[in-house]
Design a protein around this motif. Sequence first.
Motif, PDB file in Angstrom:
ATOM      1  N   LYS A 312      29.836  12.848 163.639  1.00 35.93           N
ATOM      2  CA  LYS A 312      28.540  13.377 164.033  1.00 35.93           C
ATOM      3  C   LYS A 312      28.360  13.316 165.546  1.00 35.93           C
ATOM      4  O   LYS A 312      27.852  14.252 166.170  1.00 35.93           O
ATOM      5  N   GLU A 316      27.784  16.480 168.056  1.00 38.62           N
ATOM      6  CA  GLU A 316      26.671  16.512 169.007  1.00 38.62           C
ATOM      7  C   GLU A 316      27.186  16.773 170.424  1.00 38.62           C
ATOM      8  O   GLU A 316      26.588  17.545 171.182  1.00 38.62           O
ATOM      9  N   LYS A 320      26.321  20.039 172.816  1.00 36.40           N
ATOM     10  CA  LYS A 320      25.779  19.889 174.175  1.00 36.40           C
ATOM     11  C   LYS A 320      26.638  20.634 175.174  1.00 36.40           C
ATOM     12  O   LYS A 320      26.126  21.216 176.130  1.00 36.40           O
ATOM     13  N   GLY A 326      18.755  21.097 170.031  1.00 34.39           N
ATOM     14  CA  GLY A 326      18.774  20.218 168.853  1.00 34.39           C
ATOM     15  C   GLY A 326      18.379  20.901 167.584  1.00 34.39           C
ATOM     16  O   GLY A 326      18.566  20.357 166.507  1.00 34.39           O
ATOM     17  N   GLU A 331      23.244  22.393 163.017  1.00 38.75           N
ATOM     18  CA  GLU A 331      22.966  20.956 162.972  1.00 38.75           C
ATOM     19  C   GLU A 331      23.159  20.467 161.546  1.00 38.75           C
ATOM     20  O   GLU A 331      22.633  21.039 160.589  1.00 38.75           O
TER      21      GLU A 331
END
Length: 606
Positions: A312, A316, A320, A326, A331
């Motif tokens: 995870k 992330e 980025k 977000g 996601e």
Amino acid sequence: MADAPEGAPASAGAEGSSGGADVEEGRGREDSSTSSGSDPLDRSDSSTSDDLLSDDDDDKSSPPTDDPTALLTSAMTLKEDGNAAFKSGELDKAARLYRKGASTLKPLNRGNSGDDQVKALLLTLHTNLSTVCFKQNKLRISRDVASKALEVDPNHVKALFRRAAARRKMGDDEEARADLRAALKVDPSNAAVKRELMSLKKGIEGKKKAEKERLRKAFGGKTGGSFLYEDKEAEERRKVGEKRKKKEEEERAKAKRKKEWEDECVRRMSFDEDPITFEDWEKDRKKKEEEEEKERKSRRKEEEDRRKAEQKAAREARRKEKGSDGNSSDEGDDDHGLTKSELEAMRGYKKTSDGRTTSYFNRELSTEQKAMIGDIAPQRLGSSSMVPSALSTSLPAGAADSSQQSSAPVPGAASPSGSTTASAWNRAGTWEEKDTSEWCTSCLRRHLSGAAVALPAEEGGGGGGSYSARVSEVKDLTGDASVALAGGRKRYIFDYHVSVKYEVVFHSAPAPPSGEGGAEAPAESSGEAAEATPAAPEEKVVASGTLKLPEINSGAAHEVEVDVPGTWKKAPRDGHVEAARECRERMVAAVREGVTNFVSEFNGQY
């Protein structure tokens, strides 16, 4: 008991027998699925003997109009002609002649009331017809015709023998044996019946022995080596082997544990500790193994959680780097820690370069690969023309005009244009067939319904007027038709059976016009034209009957057989007999011409 038809009955009990029922009265007991008016000799074996031996149903109520001596002579002539056709190998012709002979004798043996000569000749015709049907492998008809002979004489040996032979070949061994025993009881010295009965008994015993052996192999179980149980026995042996192996492993494991228990007891005794029983030691061992397994599961779960957290965090970091926020659709906050795109890939979906959603296993071709393959879109098959090789027909005089009139387009029919080769999907020109039964049935019915003849007053036999005959009903038209392509040629195939009902109409001579002595009235009277109008002639149906066409097929298009029963449905009275017979003869020719016109239109339509 030879296969060749005989000129006299083979049974000694044929003379003087009074048992049995009339051939015509047995209609109700036969198979109701067959069509009346057809000729079973030219059809499948599913027909019954009633179709073979009966005239039109309406003829039963009309008494015979011909002389009994003439009928008997005609039947004997038909029998002799049938024997000659049989000897020359013309089985179809022989069968038709025997059938006609039996049909001719029916009026003389109603209710089985004929004399000995009539019955003897009728028995001979029946048994000879049964022989011919047997040789043509029409076993059911052969059996039924022999049964008709037994209705005339239940003790006729040859009829019993014929029915037994047909039943045996059909597989009805028990019924065949009963017939042979009945024949042997009537004629104990008959060598042919004895041989057939002995052969039948051996055949039945051989079948029973073979069936017994087959059942023994199929259901013999372990001792009989049954092929039905081989897989089950192999499965049972496998299970027994696995069970024995498992038991041996458990015994070896238990022996090993006992050795460990003994070592544990020796260790305890060396330290002045109390020994432990094997059962308690087993319980402690199992408890210790359960705690160890629980600890291993806990470590695996911690390792899986740590791995998911790392994945995870890596996702992330990638988002980025790509600048996604977000709330990105990728996601992943599900239990597995997978993004939406990863889940779609796992479910078997993916997006192509043009935005379409397709199967994950669908391979997208590059521009170069598409250029190499070329255009693979489906293309419409081009139509080609075919030159039909039509059935040649020799039309009678005047038939050409009738054919041209009847060649108008029929709704739903195919275009008359053909092709020189097979259809586009049959480039090799192999067998290709199209069903045309619906169109051909309608066309044939139309031509037969339009058959009509006229008999002028000068040829009317002194009846004082003219006559005409017309078709009143086309009855029991059954059969099929098709157009086949084989070897680059068209073949027109059809097979029909039909009965045609007709009426003979008498037209009385018209009354003379009003006036003195029938003289013509003056052209003008008081400035107005006056014409003498004769009275309209009267029409009266004086006779009616039925014509049967048992075989209208592509193999005999030039020789259409028309059966004319010996009796009328409505017999003509005195003064109309000769004219009615002449109209009937002309109707036969008109019906044949209608069939010829049908063939011509069929050839031109496809």
